[in-house]
Scaffold this motif. Structure first.
Motif, PDB file in Angstrom:
ATOM      1  N   THR A   1     -11.530  14.216 -10.283  1.00 15.44           N
ATOM      2  CA  THR A   1     -10.593  15.327  -9.395  1.00 15.44           C
ATOM      3  C   THR A   1      -9.600  15.047  -8.372  1.00 15.44           C
ATOM      4  OG1 THR A   1     -12.648  16.824 -10.028  1.00 15.44           O
ATOM      5  CG2 THR A   1     -11.113  17.352  -8.240  1.00 15.44           C
ATOM      6  N   GLU A   2      -8.457  15.091  -8.433  1.00 18.86           N
ATOM      7  CA  GLU A   2      -7.613  14.684  -7.424  1.00 18.86           C
ATOM      8  C   GLU A   2      -7.114  16.068  -7.045  1.00 18.86           C
ATOM      9  OE1 GLU A   2      -3.636  11.957  -6.697  1.00 18.86           O
ATOM     10  OE2 GLU A   2      -4.268  12.665  -8.705  1.00 18.86           O
ATOM     11  N   LEU A   3      -7.000  16.228  -5.750  1.00 20.61           N
ATOM     12  CA  LEU A   3      -6.811  17.474  -4.917  1.00 20.61           C
ATOM     13  C   LEU A   3      -5.435  17.269  -4.127  1.00 20.61           C
ATOM     14  CD1 LEU A   3     -10.002  18.957  -3.569  1.00 20.61           C
ATOM     15  CD2 LEU A   3      -8.797  19.560  -5.684  1.00 20.61           C
TER      16      LEU A   3
ATOM     17  N   THR B   1     -12.454  22.848  -6.185  1.00 21.65           N
ATOM     18  CA  THR B   1     -11.030  23.380  -6.241  1.00 21.65           C
ATOM     19  C   THR B   1     -10.498  23.455  -4.923  1.00 21.65           C
ATOM     20  OG1 THR B   1     -12.414  25.464  -6.674  1.00 21.65           O
ATOM     21  CG2 THR B   1     -11.451  24.477  -8.508  1.00 21.65           C
ATOM     22  N   LEU B   2      -9.247  23.624  -4.675  1.00 18.68           N
ATOM     23  CA  LEU B   2      -8.783  24.006  -3.342  1.00 18.68           C
ATOM     24  C   LEU B   2      -8.282  25.258  -3.220  1.00 18.68           C
ATOM     25  CD1 LEU B   2      -8.362  21.773  -1.106  1.00 18.68           C
ATOM     26  CD2 LEU B   2      -6.104  21.705  -1.820  1.00 18.68           C
ATOM     27  N   GLU B   3      -8.770  26.240  -2.444  1.00 21.72           N
ATOM     28  CA  GLU B   3      -8.430  27.397  -2.037  1.00 21.72           C
ATOM     29  C   GLU B   3      -7.763  27.622  -0.552  1.00 21.72           C
ATOM     30  OE1 GLU B   3     -11.649  29.914  -2.657  1.00 21.72           O
ATOM     31  OE2 GLU B   3     -11.722  29.392  -4.661  1.00 21.72           O
TER      32      GLU B   3
ATOM     33  N   PHE C   1       0.754  -1.383  -0.059  1.00 19.30           N
ATOM     34  CA  PHE C   1       0.053   0.029  -0.132  1.00 19.30           C
ATOM     35  C   PHE C   1       1.058   0.994   0.137  1.00 19.30           C
ATOM     36  CE2 PHE C   1      -2.180  -3.406   2.070  1.00 19.30           C
ATOM     37  CZ  PHE C   1      -3.508  -3.514   1.658  1.00 19.30           C
ATOM     38  N   GLU C   2       0.555   2.302  -0.796  1.00 16.48           N
ATOM     39  CA  GLU C   2       1.228   3.602  -0.885  1.00 16.48           C
ATOM     40  C   GLU C   2       0.089   4.489  -1.090  1.00 16.48           C
ATOM     41  OE1 GLU C   2       4.441   5.808  -3.754  1.00 16.48           O
ATOM     42  OE2 GLU C   2       4.383   3.643  -3.644  1.00 16.48           O
ATOM     43  N   PHE C   3       0.193   5.537  -0.495  1.00 20.15           N
ATOM     44  CA  PHE C   3      -0.580   6.744  -0.736  1.00 20.15           C
ATOM     45  C   PHE C   3      -0.071   7.913  -1.044  1.00 20.15           C
ATOM     46  CE2 PHE C   3      -2.680   3.854   2.271  1.00 20.15           C
ATOM     47  CZ  PHE C   3      -3.753   3.142   1.610  1.00 20.15           C
ATOM     48  N   LYS C   4      -0.476   8.552  -2.067  1.00 21.09           N
ATOM     49  CA  LYS C   4       0.058   9.924  -2.311  1.00 21.09           C
ATOM     50  C   LYS C   4      -0.661  11.112  -1.247  1.00 21.09           C
ATOM     51  CE  LYS C   4      -0.890  10.247  -6.456  1.00 21.09           C
ATOM     52  NZ  LYS C   4      -1.099  10.670  -8.095  1.00 21.09           N
ATOM     53  N   PRO C   5      -0.042  12.318  -1.004  1.00 17.27           N
ATOM     54  CA  PRO C   5      -0.625  13.116  -0.228  1.00 17.27           C
ATOM     55  C   PRO C   5      -1.850  14.261  -0.986  1.00 17.27           C
ATOM     56  CG  PRO C   5       1.386  13.965  -0.990  1.00 17.27           C
ATOM     57  CD  PRO C   5       1.207  12.597  -1.496  1.00 17.27           C
ATOM     58  N   SER C   6      -2.891  13.043  -1.437  1.00 22.02           N
ATOM     59  CA  SER C   6      -3.880  13.756  -2.072  1.00 22.02           C
ATOM     60  C   SER C   6      -5.341  12.995  -1.745  1.00 22.02           C
ATOM     61  CB  SER C   6      -3.717  13.826  -3.376  1.00 22.02           C
ATOM     62  OG  SER C   6      -3.446  12.253  -3.739  1.00 22.02           O
TER      63      SER C   6
END
Length: 198
Positions: A168-170, A193-195, A138-143
């Motif tokens: 949509t990947e944030l 969207t990320l703000e 298992f590996e997880f991106k910071p998203s």
């Protein structure tokens, strides 16, 4: 550490959508199932809904007889080995070979296991049918992945067709708190969207 995410509905949706947030196992060749980590129902316009995203993870395993281990805190770079001892099914955690991965090995004498990774004690991915002596990675991106779906609840396994509709990947890299703005709807596709939080 926790990342504070505030979801704000600025879409044309009449607060009837199911907004799902999940993560994917980014390990090469991973065969794990994606789980709906958070599902938000009926988000009213401009009403802020806060979700805490802990950076820590938990791991638990179960055998084919229904026995399971308690959840244990784990992090990238660790190896979990599932064994049977005098007290029952046990998850032994030690240092692993790859600093980016969490690896789970079936160390039982018979039968497959299921490994589940959790965030905030809620499942995020699950891998079933891990055979004797075999490892699941298992590996997880910071998203996170986020989108609008129908008829899904927190903890549900998401089939590939649903996962593939969410595009949509944030990225949460370097973020402590942020707003996720939901727009679109009606005749337009939903957008997220990320703000930066003010």
């Amino acid at each position: 550490m926790e990342i504070e995410l505030t979801l704000i509905n600025r879409s044309n949706d009449a607060d009837e959508s199911h907004i799902v947030i999940f993560q994917k196992n980014a390990a090469p060749g991973a065969a794990s199932q994606v789980v709906a980590w958070r599902v938000v129902h009926g988000l009213q316009k401009e009403y802020p809904y806060t979700i805490m995203f802990p950076t820590s993870l938990q791991l638990a395993a179960a055998d084919s007889y229904g026995d399971s281990t308690p959840q244990r805190d784990v992090e990238a770079g660790q190896l979990g080995v599932v064994v049977m001892d005098a007290s029952g099914l046990e998850l032994q955690v030690d240092a692993g070979a790859n600093p980016l991965e969490i690896v789970v090995r079936n160390g039982l004498s018979n039968g497959p296991i299921t490994a589940t990774l959790y965030r905030d004690y809620m499942p995020i991915v699950k891998q079933t049918g891990i055979s004797l002596g075999i490892e699941a990675t298992f590996e997880f991106k910071p998203s996170i992945w986020i989108g609008v779906v129908s008829q899904i609840e927190e903890g549900d396994i998401m089939d590939a067709a649903i996962v593939n509709t969410v595009n949509t990947e944030l990225s949460l890299m370097g973020i402590n708190n942020a707003n996720i703005i939901m727009s679109g709807g009606g005749a337009e596709p939903f957008r997220f969207t990320l703000e930066a939080a003010v």
